[in-house]
Scaffold this motif. Structure first.
Motif, short mmCIF file in Angstrom:
data_model
loop_
_atom_site.label_atom_id
_atom_site.label_comp_id
_atom_site.label_asym_id
_atom_site.label_seq_id
_atom_site.Cartn_x
_atom_site.Cartn_y
_atom_site.Cartn_z
N MET A 1 0.82 -1.22 0.00
CA MET A 1 0.00 0.00 0.00
C MET A 1 0.86 1.27 0.00
O MET A 1 0.49 2.28 -0.55
N ARG A 2 2.06 1.16 0.66
CA ARG A 2 2.92 2.34 0.78
C ARG A 2 3.35 2.84 -0.61
O ARG A 2 3.32 4.04 -0.88
N VAL A 3 3.71 1.88 -1.50
CA VAL A 3 4.16 2.28 -2.85
C VAL A 3 3.00 2.96 -3.59
O VAL A 3 3.19 3.99 -4.24
N ALA A 4 1.79 2.38 -3.46
CA ALA A 4 0.63 2.96 -4.14
C ALA A 4 0.38 4.39 -3.65
O ALA A 4 0.11 5.30 -4.45
N VAL A 7 2.92 6.69 -5.16
CA VAL A 7 2.63 6.98 -6.57
C VAL A 7 1.56 8.07 -6.67
O VAL A 7 1.68 9.01 -7.46
N VAL A 8 0.52 7.94 -5.84
CA VAL A 8 -0.55 8.96 -5.86
C VAL A 8 0.03 10.32 -5.49
O VAL A 8 -0.27 11.34 -6.12
N LYS A 13 1.77 15.75 -7.12
CA LYS A 13 2.88 16.71 -7.25
C LYS A 13 3.03 17.15 -8.72
O LYS A 13 3.22 18.32 -9.02
N SER A 14 2.95 16.17 -9.63
CA SER A 14 3.15 16.50 -11.05
C SER A 14 2.01 17.36 -11.59
O SER A 14 2.17 18.09 -12.57
N ALA A 15 0.83 17.31 -10.92
CA ALA A 15 -0.31 18.10 -11.39
C ALA A 15 -0.01 19.60 -11.32
O ALA A 15 -0.63 20.40 -12.03
#
Ligand code: SF4
Length: 196
Positions: A1-4, A7-8, A13-15
């Motif tokens: 879950m931590r990786v997911a 990623v979110v 951040k990229s938004a």
């Protein structure tokens, strides 16, 4: 879950690249979004209603955005060849040149610098996640025509030609690489039924 979760967080951040306050080079984030979309959209999707669906705004909100782009001579309205009651919003040569300043170009160039495998995997994973979210929320899912369930090869011609079964119109090979607001992912109807 931590990786997911990470990623979110990275996606959020990229938004910041395309969602911003105020203006960049004279356009708001929504105006950039509209210009970018119109430059990549197929002939069925360069209409005010398709643009409104893509932007997720009302028709009046979209009219204001289109009016700003027209005022800056980045877009011109032309009568629609598909529907006489509608217009097509066409990006002018000046508009295409202006896209060299698009705020998302820096992010695009960094993605372009990845290996082809990494780029393809990123595209595939993001598309899978977004398609499932769009279907679950019953939203239109703008995507590239070549992957749509309505696209079939039209065997009646010697050169490679396609047909859209939704609009019952011929699609030239180069048009299959353009964005369409009415795109449907193969299997999306089964998925929609499961998530209902
Ligand atoms: S085949 Fe699908 S994506 Fe292509 S024009 Fe038709 S509806 Fe749009």
């Amino acid at each position: 879950m931590r990786v997911a979760t990470e990623v979110v967080e990275l996606l959020v951040k990229s938004a910041g690249t395309w969602l911003f306050e105020g203006h960049q080079f004279g356009l708001s984030d929504r105006e950039w979004m509209a210009l970018r979309f119109l430059a990549r959209a197929n002939r069925f999707s360069r209409t005010p209603s398709a643009l409104a669906i893509f932007l997720g705004t009302t028709r009046s909100g979209t009219s204001e955005i289109a009016a700003q782009l027209r005022k800056k001579e980045l877009v011109i309205p032309e009568p629609s060849a598909e529907d006489r009651r509608s217009i097509t919003l066409c990006v002018t040569p000046q508009g295409r040149k202006f896209l060299d300043r698009d705020p998302i170009n820096a992010l695009r160039d960094r993605i372009a610098a990845l290996t082809i495998d990494d780029r393809s995997q990123l595209r595939h994973s993001l598309r899978r996640v977004l398609v499932q979210s769009d279907v679950a929320q019953r939203e239109h899912n703008t995507d590239i025509c070549s992957g749509c369930i309505f696209l079939v090869e039209d065997g009646a011609r010697s050169e490679r030609q396609f047909k859209c079964r939704r609009f019952r119109k011929a699609i030239a090979s180069k048009e299959t690489a353009l964005l369409c607001t009415y795109f449907e992912e193969p299997g999306s109807r089964d998925l929609a039924a499961k998530t209902a």
